[in-house]
Enzyme design. Sequence first.
Site, PDB file in Angstrom:
ATOM      1  N   PHE A  89       0.836  -1.196   0.000  1.00  7.71           N
ATOM      2  CA  PHE A  89       0.000   0.000   0.000  1.00  7.71           C
ATOM      3  C   PHE A  89       0.875   1.252   0.000  1.00  7.71           C
ATOM      4  CE2 PHE A  89      -4.125   1.964   0.714  1.00  7.71           C
ATOM      5  CZ  PHE A  89      -3.790   3.188   1.272  1.00  7.71           C
ATOM      6  N   ASP A  90       1.865   1.284   0.894  1.00  8.55           N
ATOM      7  CA  ASP A  90       2.773   2.431   0.969  1.00  8.55           C
ATOM      8  C   ASP A  90       3.503   2.653  -0.351  1.00  8.55           C
ATOM      9  OD1 ASP A  90       3.804   2.035   4.462  1.00  8.55           O
ATOM     10  OD2 ASP A  90       2.000   2.848   3.533  1.00  8.55           O
ATOM     11  N   LEU A  97       2.550   8.658  11.305  1.00  6.52           N
ATOM     12  CA  LEU A  97       3.988   8.889  11.234  1.00  6.52           C
ATOM     13  C   LEU A  97       4.473   8.485   9.855  1.00  6.52           C
ATOM     14  CD1 LEU A  97       5.130   7.448  14.662  1.00  6.52           C
ATOM     15  CD2 LEU A  97       4.625   9.810  14.044  1.00  6.52           C
ATOM     16  N   GLU A 104       9.905   3.383  21.298  1.00  6.34           N
ATOM     17  CA  GLU A 104       8.889   2.496  21.866  1.00  6.34           C
ATOM     18  C   GLU A 104       8.336   1.579  20.790  1.00  6.34           C
ATOM     19  OE1 GLU A 104       5.758   5.217  23.452  1.00  6.34           O
ATOM     20  OE2 GLU A 104       6.863   6.638  22.230  1.00  6.34           O
ATOM     21  N   LYS A 127       5.718  -0.182  18.214  1.00  9.28           N
ATOM     22  CA  LYS A 127       4.619   0.266  17.357  1.00  9.28           C
ATOM     23  C   LYS A 127       3.545  -0.818  17.428  1.00  9.28           C
ATOM     24  CE  LYS A 127       3.813   2.225  12.819  1.00  9.28           C
ATOM     25  NZ  LYS A 127       2.523   1.539  12.616  1.00  9.28           N
ATOM     26  N   ASP A 144       0.387  -2.963  16.877  1.00  9.53           N
ATOM     27  CA  ASP A 144      -0.357  -3.208  15.648  1.00  9.53           C
ATOM     28  C   ASP A 144      -1.846  -3.177  15.971  1.00  9.53           C
ATOM     29  OD1 ASP A 144      -0.687  -3.658  13.006  1.00  9.53           O
ATOM     30  OD2 ASP A 144      -0.157  -5.779  13.045  1.00  9.53           O
ATOM     31  N   GLU A 151      -3.009   3.404  21.594  1.00 13.33           N
ATOM     32  CA  GLU A 151      -3.340   2.406  20.588  1.00 13.33           C
ATOM     33  C   GLU A 151      -4.194   1.324  21.243  1.00 13.33           C
ATOM     34  OE1 GLU A 151      -2.004   2.993  17.586  1.00 13.33           O
ATOM     35  OE2 GLU A 151      -1.985   1.099  16.461  1.00 13.33           O
ATOM     36  N   TYR A 197       0.580   6.230  24.146  1.00  9.62           N
ATOM     37  CA  TYR A 197       1.881   6.579  23.580  1.00  9.62           C
ATOM     38  C   TYR A 197       2.077   8.068  23.333  1.00  9.62           C
ATOM     39  CZ  TYR A 197      -0.616   6.423  19.105  1.00  9.62           C
ATOM     40  OH  TYR A 197      -1.509   6.625  18.111  1.00  9.62           O
ATOM     41  N   LYS A 244       9.380   0.162  10.270  1.00 13.72           N
ATOM     42  CA  LYS A 244       8.503  -1.002  10.142  1.00 13.72           C
ATOM     43  C   LYS A 244       9.312  -2.255   9.902  1.00 13.72           C
ATOM     44  CE  LYS A 244       3.959   0.335   9.035  1.00 13.72           C
ATOM     45  NZ  LYS A 244       2.828  -0.336   8.431  1.00 13.72           N
ATOM     46  N   CYS A 287     -17.829 -31.666  -4.895  1.00 14.33           N
ATOM     47  CA  CYS A 287     -17.330 -31.872  -3.541  1.00 14.33           C
ATOM     48  C   CYS A 287     -16.313 -33.015  -3.526  1.00 14.33           C
ATOM     49  CB  CYS A 287     -18.495 -32.199  -2.613  1.00 14.33           C
ATOM     50  SG  CYS A 287     -17.967 -32.616  -0.946  1.00 14.33           S
ATOM     51  N   CYS A 308     -18.189 -36.015  -1.568  1.00 15.44           N
ATOM     52  CA  CYS A 308     -19.438 -36.673  -1.977  1.00 15.44           C
ATOM     53  C   CYS A 308     -19.767 -36.440  -3.444  1.00 15.44           C
ATOM     54  CB  CYS A 308     -20.600 -36.227  -1.087  1.00 15.44           C
ATOM     55  SG  CYS A 308     -21.097 -34.522  -1.362  1.00 15.44           S
ATOM     56  N   CYS A 368     -20.603 -27.141  -0.500  1.00 17.83           N
ATOM     57  CA  CYS A 368     -21.208 -28.408  -0.893  1.00 17.83           C
ATOM     58  C   CYS A 368     -22.644 -28.367  -0.377  1.00 17.83           C
ATOM     59  CB  CYS A 368     -20.468 -29.587  -0.262  1.00 17.83           C
ATOM     60  SG  CYS A 368     -21.403 -31.129  -0.390  1.00 17.83           S
ATOM     61  N   CYS A 381     -23.430 -35.531   2.918  1.00 20.06           N
ATOM     62  CA  CYS A 381     -21.997 -35.346   2.640  1.00 20.06           C
ATOM     63  C   CYS A 381     -21.202 -35.839   3.851  1.00 20.06           C
ATOM     64  CB  CYS A 381     -21.686 -33.885   2.367  1.00 20.06           C
ATOM     65  SG  CYS A 381     -19.925 -33.567   2.144  1.00 20.06           S
TER      66      CYS A 381
END
Length: 686
Positions: free
Chosen positions: A45-46, A92, A122, A124, A126, A181, A233, A325, A423, A426, A441, A447
């Site tokens: 994404f970045d 950030l 410190e 990060k 998630d 966070e 934080y 990261k 399937c 079955c 299925c 099944c």
Amino acid sequence: MSSVTGVYLPTMDPKARIEELREALHAHNHSYYVLASPTISDREFDALLEELANLESHHPEWADPNSPTCRVGGDLTDKFDKVAHKSPMLSLSNSYSVEEVSLWAQRVQDGLPDEKVEFAMELKYDGVAISLWYEGGVLVRALTRGDGSLGEDVRSNVATIPTVPLRLMPGSPEVLEIRGEIFFPWEGFNALNDSRAEAGEAEFANPRNTAAGTLKLQDSKEVARRPLDCMIYNVDAATMTGLGVLTHADAVKEAARWGFKVPGGRSLEVAGSIEEVMAFVDHWETARHDLPFAIDGIVIKVNRYDHQRRLGMTAKSPRWAIAYKFETERACTKLVDVEYQVGRTGAVTPVAKLQAVQLGGTTVKNASLHNADQIAKLGLRLGDMVFVEKGGEIIPKIVGVDTSASHEEGLFAPPALEFPSVCPECETPLVRAQDEAQHYCPNAVACPAQVRGRIIHFISRKAMNVEGLGKETVAQLVAAGLVRDAADLYDLRAEDLLPLERMAQKSVDNLLAGLVQSKTVPFERVLFGLGIRHVGETVAKQLARSLGHIGAFKSISVEELVALEEVGPVIADSVVAHFSDPNFERMVNRLVASGLQMEAVVQAPLGHALEGEVIVVSGVFSTMSRDEAKTSVVAHGGRLASSISSKTTLILAGENMGPAKLKKAQSLGIPIMDEASFVSRISGQE
Ligand SMILES: [Zn+2]
């Protein structure tokens, strides 16, 4: 859109590429923030965002105020009040290498010539950023990041998190805005997924998106059941300077004194040099695997507030902080096979079988392939060398094929994998609902995979807990045609079992004894064991308590169910659908005949003062918790309802009952009873 996720043709027209990138980023942004279900990694994404920013800076003529580069966060939903942040809630800037961090540290030093710069480092977390507002020491608002300038007030949900103080310790500021966070520790996250799997619901992919989705739930009771955590934080620099606290690290210590959970030990340190910063990064690069929660990097801040002020901000992020990261852990290994597993609900899940490989400190042999779209998108072939990643996810996933190390195109290359059309168990043709990625299925009755899945669920520890009966034996019993549903278990006789392979007299005795023993398992667990979709442990308990016995399930309507506590329309529909299915009904009747517990054991009622009443409990009480109030209602013969309707006969109101509820009760003419009157009524002093 798949062409946008990785490499692209450099010859592409820049205008078309800008459009393509904007489109893709909007979509990824939506998946990430609104749907809480990301389609690409943060790093990808970045990279796309950076490419777009680059192209836009070269082509100002194609500027667009709605470009994904112009905003920090995501779309807002309509559910919660929107409130302006006191100061913009910025992200950030991210860095992925030691070099980038060193360059940043150099820029910081250049901005503060002749100063000795200190860095606070410190973890990060998630999770999801939150801004907590306190007035007079009381939590009044909890804002999500939103679009960075406008957040959503999710106070009611945040207030359920035990590490967020609702009242601050004495000596804290009169008015305080503090940021932290919210995250989902592994233990609670895994337990939540276990219970979802048991209820036949899809499991969540990773703790971060689950935390984000949880904060936006309308039902804060559900939020309260999910053990989120919160770590502080950032304390507003102006507030702290006013109190004579001059650095970030000291501010965090101060916040701990006011009652907040803050990083301790090695998870917050101050360094005087970039070498010390990198030593901290190195330490956590490995040590993070031992943490009880996920982190995705390290945050490095200039420690002194006066230094921070002098460095200032760019439009998008502060110059005095940077996030490092961690590299997503990735390995390359051989795809040996793909297994198509059929669950008890009929959902078909492809699981990649890999040549064992080390990844993030564990040996990986399986990887998730999600669904047919994923397999097609990757163009997988057996024998391919594939890249496996383990990000915030628990189950590693295949993110790509190493084409240089895999099959050449041509005569001897195996064909691309195709999702089976029938399937694997079955051979019934699979179905796929419109707009759904999952194949099913449809042969629910016969099944073998679904039959086995339902029986294994029925005998599991949290349901009937049948000792002496395991998965392998269930498979044997189903294969031998001895068992087609849970009710058949109770008709098994020793002479049926003895001819089976690996079945000695002793194991037969154990199995039959286990089945007899299971007849004492309480109704709520029998109900859970029936495997009604969306009826997990908690809902089963609630339904058993509200309806009392199995007979009540056969006649109840969707509307009546929805009026009950903890029951939404999805659960209600599922319950009614099951009990109107003749096969299910036949099985239940046979289980009743076999002598299973089909009635809730109610504690001896304490009285009948509330008999005939349908009661909504609302607000906060002074002599009892809300749960105790509800237990009292049931113990005195009353029935609980979750929302006010024409069927409600009484409202038990504590302090702070919402004005909307009050108005509704008044408009329907429902009497409202306060705590004192309630207590005297149940104690017979009325
Ligand atoms: Zn099947």
